[in-house]
Enzyme design. Sequence first.
Site, PDB file in Angstrom:
ATOM      1  N   HIS A  35       0.207 -39.595  47.478  1.00 15.31           N
ATOM      2  CA  HIS A  35      -0.677 -39.992  48.589  1.00 15.31           C
ATOM      3  C   HIS A  35       0.114 -40.297  49.864  1.00 15.31           C
ATOM      4  CE1 HIS A  35      -3.774 -41.953  50.929  1.00 15.31           C
ATOM      5  NE2 HIS A  35      -3.104 -43.096  50.901  1.00 15.31           N
TER       6      HIS A  35
ATOM      7  N   GLU B 200       1.675 -53.654  50.822  1.00 16.30           N
ATOM      8  CA  GLU B 200       0.414 -54.070  50.203  1.00 16.30           C
ATOM      9  C   GLU B 200       0.431 -53.895  48.686  1.00 16.30           C
ATOM     10  OE1 GLU B 200      -4.366 -53.099  50.660  1.00 16.30           O
ATOM     11  OE2 GLU B 200      -2.923 -52.235  52.052  1.00 16.30           O
ATOM     12  N   ASP B 201       1.119 -52.862  48.205  1.00 17.87           N
ATOM     13  CA  ASP B 201       1.010 -52.503  46.790  1.00 17.87           C
ATOM     14  C   ASP B 201       2.256 -52.772  45.954  1.00 17.87           C
ATOM     15  OD1 ASP B 201      -1.540 -51.667  47.222  1.00 17.87           O
ATOM     16  OD2 ASP B 201      -1.058 -49.541  47.377  1.00 17.87           O
TER      17      ASP B 201
ATOM     18  N   HIS C  17       3.361 -46.785  54.346  1.00 15.53           N
ATOM     19  CA  HIS C  17       2.199 -47.560  54.786  1.00 15.53           C
ATOM     20  C   HIS C  17       1.581 -48.418  53.688  1.00 15.53           C
ATOM     21  CE1 HIS C  17      -0.208 -44.202  53.077  1.00 15.53           C
ATOM     22  NE2 HIS C  17      -1.206 -45.072  53.025  1.00 15.53           N
TER      23      HIS C  17
ATOM     24  N   ASP D 264      -4.560 -41.363  56.817  1.00 21.71           N
ATOM     25  CA  ASP D 264      -4.712 -41.941  55.480  1.00 21.71           C
ATOM     26  C   ASP D 264      -6.135 -41.735  54.961  1.00 21.71           C
ATOM     27  OD1 ASP D 264      -4.266 -43.636  53.197  1.00 21.71           O
ATOM     28  OD2 ASP D 264      -5.177 -45.282  54.297  1.00 21.71           O
TER      29      ASP D 264
ATOM     30  N   ASP E 286     -27.630 -22.812  69.623  1.00 27.10           N
ATOM     31  CA  ASP E 286     -26.195 -22.808  69.926  1.00 27.10           C
ATOM     32  C   ASP E 286     -25.354 -23.134  68.697  1.00 27.10           C
ATOM     33  OD1 ASP E 286     -27.310 -25.312  69.993  1.00 27.10           O
ATOM     34  OD2 ASP E 286     -25.990 -26.094  71.546  1.00 27.10           O
TER      35      ASP E 286
END
Length: 724
Positions: free
Chosen positions: A56, A84-85, A80, A155, A278
């Site tokens: 990812h 956090e992880d 990124h 992301d 259109d």
Amino acid sequence: MDDFLGLVKKLKRVDDAIELLATQIEPNERIDAALEFAMEAHEGQKRKSGEPYIIHPILVAAITASISGDETMVISALLHDVVEDTPHTIEEIGERFGPDVQHIVEGLTKIMEIRDEKLVPSHSNEKLITSALTFRKMLIASIGDVRVLIIKLCDRLHNMLTLDALPPAKQLRISEETLVVYAPIAHRLGISKIKNLLEDLSFRYIYPEDYARIDEYIKSNHQSLHIRLNSFIGKVKNTLCMRGFHRFDFEVIGRVKHYYSIYLKMHRKGIGIDEVLDLLAVRVIVKEPIECYTALGALHLEFTPLISRFKDYIALPKDNGYQTIHTTLFDDESIVEAQIRTERMHHLAEYGVAAHWKYKEGSAPKDGEEVQVNLEWLKSLPYQDDSIEEFYEMAKHDLFSEDIVVFSPKGDYFTLPKDAVALDFAYAIHSEIGDRATAAIINKERASLLTILKNGDIVRIVTQEEPILHCSWLDTVKTSKAKEGIRSNCRARIREVNELTGYNILATIFDKRPEEIRQLLEEADAVGGIQRVPEHIDVLREKIHRISRQAKIREVRLWEVFKKGYKKPYFKKIDHLNFFLNKPLEKVEFDFCCHPKAGDDIVAFYKENRAIIHHKLCRNAYGKIQAGEPMVFVQWFSSKLARYRLIVALQNQKGILAKLLSRLSQIGLNVTGIELGIYSSDNAEYCQIEVESERADKKEIAREISRQFRLVEIVSLDDAYNKN
């Protein structure tokens, strides 16, 4: 880019992802170090699909590289999710990769992606609040560096490309959030490529039946559509060559418009896809800015233009730097949108703010193509607004609306949303101009500040020395700057009125001057407005006792002096009003200067056994309040149902009225009368509906209806003068 994203969607192996990244940006020592660090940090982690998690961030970095080519952004994209992880800290990121990367990763971390298990069900009332919170977090985290938003969009794009690995409920919820949060931000940043992709990917999951119908039509008519498109492209090429262009000095690109834009045209006009004229569009890409106008002249001489849809964003660029000439041309029995731009303008149109990093290390822009990007809109949004829903509605309107350009008499131009009024223009010039605006001069004719502006209007604002309250106009203005300016001024006035009113009511009860009450309460809690006056009776009494004790008054206590003639207050109900006072009250009158209606904020002045009611924001009442005239506490007696008249525009769609009535029932409105067809247009039927509700918050009712239907007007039927 479509082929590239096709690869992004299919890749399942880490080595393949790394190879794809290398095709978008040349590897170097820093990128390799970031890649190795990210792989070690995410080792053992899996995505919902079962593939290694590291795929990812690598693919997010590849998408980022494809639109920006910026090394720092690519490294930040690789990292990124690390803070956090994983156990690694933001300080460690800074030590390894420098303060710039640390700053971006910290911004991305602060957004705090809402994890799948925390997503609110699609039908939940929490849905809007959750989306609005994410929306505000994204914008706040990006104030210092818009690169945070760009990476976050990349992301989300990768998440949407791989959404089929999640269960249907989560697919729907993530898609809804993407459509109402991420796509509008991409639009405002000018990254049309990502905006269109996010819309179409979300559309597929949110409205699968509509998506399937459009998809089936486009695929079944693929040959005829492309024959028409190729035919028109050939005509354009021949026209340009006949008007002096060399065949290799320009490029013409044709396309069928993306699915979600087709769906919006169908929905807004109430027509089927076969009635959309259109569906096709071409882009004429030339080398120099002046050639854009030469090409425009050639096309307008050859094809009949639909002038009402002509826009020149080269002479008048959008705030995000977007520059292109838009025109619409008649071709046989259909119309085709044509966009004319240079190669550089094309890159900026596709990738918006992100494209600026492609050029910052390269050669300077050509003459006439200097890029001016205005991100003041990002800083000026009302982040401190108490209501997250109100913030979201205001910000979203600024982000995702059709726009017009209006001019000052000196020739300065301002981009405003479609249907903006003159007061929006006043606030766009400066907040002080908006605060003091009294009228407008539009195209040399005097007009109201509520006049809807048209593209190309020349506007001058007439002002006065003192600020003016425009509280009742809050729902009429369109820009967040105007809404926040009005709301801020009205809140300040209400705070002032509440405090002065509190002193005046207490002064009336104790037969004293407001100044005496103020002195006694200046060390106590704030008065907090008339709704708290009954409890401040006790506060005042205790304050007086304390002062008496501190002053050591011997024979005559201060309280005894202060309460001379004082009678204990009581509540008294008259008609729909409840009063708190210790004076005789025989009659209630409504002053005719402000026409307050049931549910409005009101104040009451006391004169000769009468209570005279004014709207709390009435100018005349404000003067009386400042002068310290006697007042009594008043509030509406809330047992009465509120009644409203609605005017709603309904698209010409089967079952739309039933859907409206169902929606009104869901939000607690009881329909007491309905009149269909009070006005008709090509696009809609207007109906008038009378409803009653236990809810007195007209704005909240309007907001809930407007989420699904076009509410033209909501009017309270509970006229305060009518006592029946």
